[in-house]
Design a protein around this motif. Sequence first.
Motif, PDB file in Angstrom:
ATOM      1  N   LYS A  27       0.759  -1.152   0.048  1.00  0.00           N
ATOM      2  CA  LYS A  27       0.042   0.023   0.047  1.00  0.00           C
ATOM      3  C   LYS A  27       0.850   1.407   0.090  1.00  0.00           C
ATOM      4  O   LYS A  27       0.065   2.498  -0.133  1.00  0.00           O
ATOM      5  CB  LYS A  27      -0.890  -0.075   1.101  1.00  0.00           C
ATOM      6  N   THR A  28       2.253   1.217   0.222  1.00  0.00           N
ATOM      7  CA  THR A  28       2.972   2.575   0.204  1.00  0.00           C
ATOM      8  C   THR A  28       3.212   2.960  -1.090  1.00  0.00           C
ATOM      9  O   THR A  28       3.882   2.141  -2.073  1.00  0.00           O
ATOM     10  CB  THR A  28       4.339   1.940   1.025  1.00  0.00           C
ATOM     11  N   PRO A  29       2.930   4.196  -1.339  1.00  0.00           N
ATOM     12  CA  PRO A  29       3.415   4.722  -2.734  1.00  0.00           C
ATOM     13  C   PRO A  29       4.802   4.703  -2.820  1.00  0.00           C
ATOM     14  O   PRO A  29       5.658   4.897  -1.925  1.00  0.00           O
ATOM     15  CB  PRO A  29       2.884   6.375  -2.636  1.00  0.00           C
ATOM     16  N   VAL A  30       5.357   4.067  -4.092  1.00  0.00           N
ATOM     17  CA  VAL A  30       6.624   3.888  -4.351  1.00  0.00           C
ATOM     18  C   VAL A  30       7.739   5.203  -3.888  1.00  0.00           C
ATOM     19  O   VAL A  30       8.664   4.942  -3.310  1.00  0.00           O
ATOM     20  CB  VAL A  30       7.035   3.742  -5.668  1.00  0.00           C
ATOM     21  N   ALA A  31       7.270   6.364  -4.039  1.00  0.00           N
ATOM     22  CA  ALA A  31       7.913   7.601  -3.879  1.00  0.00           C
ATOM     23  C   ALA A  31       8.253   7.733  -2.312  1.00  0.00           C
ATOM     24  O   ALA A  31       9.343   8.178  -1.945  1.00  0.00           O
ATOM     25  CB  ALA A  31       7.248   8.684  -4.336  1.00  0.00           C
ATOM     26  N   ASP A  32       7.202   6.873  -1.481  1.00  0.00           N
ATOM     27  CA  ASP A  32       7.501   7.181  -0.309  1.00  0.00           C
ATOM     28  C   ASP A  32       8.493   6.130   0.438  1.00  0.00           C
ATOM     29  O   ASP A  32       8.929   6.194   1.502  1.00  0.00           O
ATOM     30  CB  ASP A  32       6.081   6.866   0.523  1.00  0.00           C
ATOM     31  N   LEU A  33       8.702   5.229  -0.374  1.00  0.00           N
ATOM     32  CA  LEU A  33       9.795   4.096  -0.002  1.00  0.00           C
ATOM     33  C   LEU A  33      11.158   4.781   0.438  1.00  0.00           C
ATOM     34  O   LEU A  33      12.146   4.187   1.216  1.00  0.00           O
ATOM     35  CB  LEU A  33       9.940   3.110  -0.975  1.00  0.00           C
ATOM     36  N   PHE A  34      11.370   5.862  -0.162  1.00  0.00           N
ATOM     37  CA  PHE A  34      12.717   6.466  -0.077  1.00  0.00           C
ATOM     38  C   PHE A  34      12.802   7.399   1.195  1.00  0.00           C
ATOM     39  O   PHE A  34      13.802   8.042   1.181  1.00  0.00           O
ATOM     40  CB  PHE A  34      13.227   7.294  -1.370  1.00  0.00           C
ATOM     41  N   LYS A  35      11.560   7.931   1.491  1.00  0.00           N
ATOM     42  CA  LYS A  35      11.630   8.890   2.827  1.00  0.00           C
ATOM     43  C   LYS A  35      12.147   8.464   3.837  1.00  0.00           C
ATOM     44  O   LYS A  35      12.003   7.132   4.309  1.00  0.00           O
ATOM     45  CB  LYS A  35      10.176   9.340   2.842  1.00  0.00           C
ATOM     46  N   GLY A  36      12.805   9.172   4.670  1.00  0.00           N
ATOM     47  CA  GLY A  36      13.656   9.070   5.850  1.00  0.00           C
ATOM     48  C   GLY A  36      15.015   8.095   5.819  1.00  0.00           C
ATOM     49  O   GLY A  36      15.485   7.881   6.704  1.00  0.00           O
TER      50      GLY A  36
END
Length: 459
Positions: free
Chosen positions: A353-362
């Motif tokens: 469910k995680t948007p791919v762009a959000d995988l890189f956050k943090g």
Amino acid sequence: MQDYRNLLSDLMSRYRHRVDFLSIRLEKSEGSNIVIKNNQTENLSEGTSVGGQVRACYKGGWGFATFNDLTQLSSRIEDAITSALLIGDDETILAPVIPIQISCELPLTGTNPRLIPLAEKKRLCDRYDRILKEVDEKITSSLVSYNDSQQTILLATSEGSMIQQSWMDCEMRFSSIASNGNIVQTGRETTGTRKAFEDLINLENIVASASKRAVNALKLPSVRGGKYTVVIDPILTGLFVHEAFGHLSEADMAYENPDLLEVMTMGRKFGGEDLQIFDGAMPEGHRGSYYYDDEGTPATTTQLIKDGVLVGRLHSRETAGKLGEMPTGNARCLNYHYPPIVRMTNTWIGRGKTPVADLFKGIKEGVYACNWIGGMTNGEMFTFTAGEAWMIRDDEIAEPVKNVTLSGNVFKTLANISSIGDDFYWDESGGCGKGGQSGLPVGCGGPSLRIKDVVIGGE
């Protein structure tokens, strides 16, 4: 095949009473093979193969015989039965399946490659080889290979099944070697299909990308070895789930290894609640798809991990019977020369469910790895080499790097999956090897994954 159906029925009536289980599998295959290396034709061939195998089981002992002369069929049945009678000293335990009589063919969406002239296939390979070489003068070697096959299988069992099944499979591989002095780099792409010849044309961009990656890698820096948070793309996810986890899910490995069977205990938690892993030949259109396996068990979709918990494994009828579980339709052989063993079909991790762009956050410093060059597994441990990689710095994809290897323990890695992307991709390039049977078509799939504490090697 009608004449053969009658023949197998007569033979079964004559021999089935002598053993606990008997199967006869006839196979006809025809195909093309082309290999072009550096604009030179190394192989250009078409062939047809007809043969079969006999399996007999008595008191848990298996006899196996193979042949390519149908006039020897009765003798080969006697050979298999004699072997089973000699070694059987226990109990035959096979999970039950409902006998069926059926004829089926995997559907195509376009042109069967077997209808395409060999000369046209050769021109396609030549064109792709030129593309590999023309990308850059630093390309010192190129290779294009093409394989297609049409298989028709007729399987008869002593329990009353008579199953005729046919399918087409096709694969192309492209690779380039680039060099600059003492520095040498490789780029590769592979694609396959069970749908249509049209899936193999108009691949110019994919072919060129193999050479471009090899050339670009000549000047890229290597990553500093260590532990990183890693984001991997769906293609690498497919490789990971197949090689690192899928083989451990094959029940013959667990049954023959008590320590592994203890590790792979049903109900054991291996990952987060959003982790779902499946294998099955039932999904249509993939290279591991079929209707019945080589024991006559219907294709299924088996969930291996549900909400992070181990809930299933892959079976032949024998492993299912011995472990008291249901058969899953995963008994496969490469061709009539080999007996069926437990093999994966299409293996995938479910979409998250995680948007791919959000995988890189943090991620302050990490690695983004895509595609694959190769890899190996040894029990619970794995090592894969990514086809492309970039550093991640302060939540963003940064500079590209080369020679990225990812290593670890599969169970720890599953537990370290911190986010699962909402994308998904099927990779049809797989050819699986096990037990001396290499090149068995499979499908792999999955979403992008974010994994913490992955060991990354550089040079």
